[in-house]
Each structure stands twice: as structure tokens, then as C-alpha cells.
Design a protein around this motif. Structure first.
Motif, PDB file in Angstrom:
ATOM      1  N   ARG A  83      38.085  28.583  44.108  1.00 51.08           N
ATOM      2  CA  ARG A  83      37.280  28.828  42.907  1.00 51.08           C
ATOM      3  C   ARG A  83      35.826  28.420  43.100  1.00 51.08           C
ATOM      4  O   ARG A  83      35.511  27.583  43.924  1.00 51.08           O
ATOM      5  CB  ARG A  83      37.898  28.093  41.714  1.00 51.08           C
ATOM      6  N   GLY A  84      34.964  29.036  42.297  1.00 50.71           N
ATOM      7  CA  GLY A  84      33.541  28.718  42.337  1.00 50.71           C
ATOM      8  C   GLY A  84      32.788  29.461  43.422  1.00 50.71           C
ATOM      9  O   GLY A  84      31.630  29.140  43.701  1.00 50.71           O
ATOM     10  N   ARG A  85      33.417  30.468  44.020  1.00 51.71           N
ATOM     11  CA  ARG A  85      32.791  31.217  45.112  1.00 51.71           C
ATOM     12  C   ARG A  85      32.544  32.677  44.754  1.00 51.71           C
ATOM     13  O   ARG A  85      32.203  33.467  45.616  1.00 51.71           O
ATOM     14  CB  ARG A  85      33.677  31.131  46.356  1.00 51.71           C
ATOM     15  N   GLY A  86      32.745  33.055  43.494  1.00 54.91           N
ATOM     16  CA  GLY A  86      32.486  34.421  43.073  1.00 54.91           C
ATOM     17  C   GLY A  86      33.639  35.388  43.300  1.00 54.91           C
ATOM     18  O   GLY A  86      33.478  36.594  43.152  1.00 54.91           O
ATOM     19  N   SER A  88      36.411  35.758  41.529  1.00 54.86           N
ATOM     20  CA  SER A  88      36.854  36.414  40.296  1.00 54.86           C
ATOM     21  C   SER A  88      35.935  37.583  39.950  1.00 54.86           C
ATOM     22  O   SER A  88      36.405  38.640  39.505  1.00 54.86           O
ATOM     23  CB  SER A  88      36.938  35.417  39.142  1.00 54.86           C
ATOM     24  N   ARG A  89      34.647  37.426  40.165  1.00 53.75           N
ATOM     25  CA  ARG A  89      33.708  38.531  39.904  1.00 53.75           C
ATOM     26  C   ARG A  89      33.950  39.688  40.877  1.00 53.75           C
ATOM     27  O   ARG A  89      33.873  40.854  40.492  1.00 53.75           O
ATOM     28  CB  ARG A  89      32.265  38.053  40.008  1.00 53.75           C
ATOM     29  N   GLU A 117      37.018  29.289  31.347  1.00 52.68           N
ATOM     30  CA  GLU A 117      36.371  29.920  32.496  1.00 52.68           C
ATOM     31  C   GLU A 117      36.645  31.423  32.517  1.00 52.68           C
ATOM     32  O   GLU A 117      35.778  32.209  32.891  1.00 52.68           O
ATOM     33  CB  GLU A 117      36.783  29.272  33.816  1.00 52.68           C
ATOM     34  N   LEU A 121      33.818  34.324  32.158  1.00 51.44           N
ATOM     35  CA  LEU A 121      33.715  35.415  33.141  1.00 51.44           C
ATOM     36  C   LEU A 121      33.638  36.760  32.435  1.00 51.44           C
ATOM     37  O   LEU A 121      32.738  37.563  32.699  1.00 51.44           O
ATOM     38  CB  LEU A 121      34.921  35.396  34.084  1.00 51.44           C
TER      39      LEU A 121
END
Length: 152
Positions: A83-86, A88-89, A117, A121
Motif C-alpha cells: 500500500r501507498g505506492r499507487g 489502487s489507482r 482510504e 480513492l
């Protein structure tokens, strides 16, 4: 940066990620199951799998058709260490591109109030709050929130 590939709903890596997602959600929602109808191989048309450079599966997402021009995002999940690395986008953009390829111009989804979160998003990606849709109508889940985005 991770790469996306298509997979089947029954792929072992997808199954492991979706099982982890369900465990996490049950913990967040005090053991409550999901509202609506769980996705299955019979009703999911698109599955994307995100893998790290070394091939490790780190995330997934799926689309379930809701008609000729609409689809529902299902099982969007990124493993906690990734997580936190883009990712999900990346998954969401990939799902939207796949939706458009199939002529689905509206994407809908259900998420929960204990997933800030996810809400962040989707709203930052242009999704707007909507009323319950499809099999969620009448489910009366106090935690469920619904979003949609017009893609074209």
C-alpha cells in the motif's frame, strides 16, 4: 512499478488476495459479511491482477456487468505491504479502461464507511455518491456507501 494483467476469477493468486480482503473487511466490520451478492466466476467479466517486478501478486480488482452500459467494481484490494505506492489507482484506471473497451460507460461500486482510504480513492478519482443500486437496494446495510462515475 507493478504491472497489470488479466486473470481468471479462479486464479489461485486472485483467490488468495480476495480471501485476504474478506478477512480484513470482516475485522473492520466486527465480523459482518458483505451486502449484496458476492461475485463469482459466473458473473465477473474482468479480473485484473497487479504484480510486483519479481512476480509477487500485490493487488486485484474485478468488474461485474450490470447491463449493456454499466459495470460494478468488485474486490479492489491491495495487500498491506504494497500500500501507498499507487497500486489502487493503477488497478482502478485499468478497470475503467477495460470497462470502456466493453462499452460500459458507467462504473458503480459499494464500499464501506470504515474504509476511509477507499472512499478517498474513489472520490479523488471522480466518483460521486449515489443511492443503493441493483441487488443492494433494500439490503439496509448501515455501513454501505455507493459511488458511480461516468466514464464517457
Amino acid at each position: 512499478m507493478p504491472t497489470l494483467s488479466t486473470a481468471s476469477w479462479d486464479d489461485p493468486d486472485v483467490a488468495a488476495l480476495t480471501a485476504a480482503q474478506q478477512l480484513e473487511l470482516r475485522a473492520r466490520y466486527d465480523g459482518a459479511g458483505e451486502p449484496g451478492v458476492p461475485p463469482s466466476a459466473a458473473d465477473v467479466a474482468v479480473v485484473l491482477l497487479a504484480r510486483d517486478d519479481d512476480g509477487t501478486p500485490v493487488g486485484c480488482g474485478a468488474l461485474r456487468p450490470l447491463g449493456d452500459t454499466e459495470a460494478e467494481v468488485k474486490r479492489m484490494y491491495v495487500a498491506p505491504p504494497a500500500r501507498g505506492r499507487g497500486i489502487s489507482r493503477l488497478l482502478l484506471a485499468g478497470l475503467e479502461a477495460e470497462a470502456l473497451r466493453r462499452g460500459w460507460t458507467t462504473v458503480r461500486l459499494e464500499t464501506g464507511v470504515r474504509q476511509p482510504e477507499a472512499v478517498a480513492l474513489y472520490t479523488s478519482a471522480g466518483y460521486r455518491p449515489i443511492e443503493a443500486f441493483g441487488h443492494y437496494i433494500g439490503a439496509d446495510d448501515p455501513y454501505a456507501v455507493f459511488f458511480a462515475r461516468e466514464l464517457a
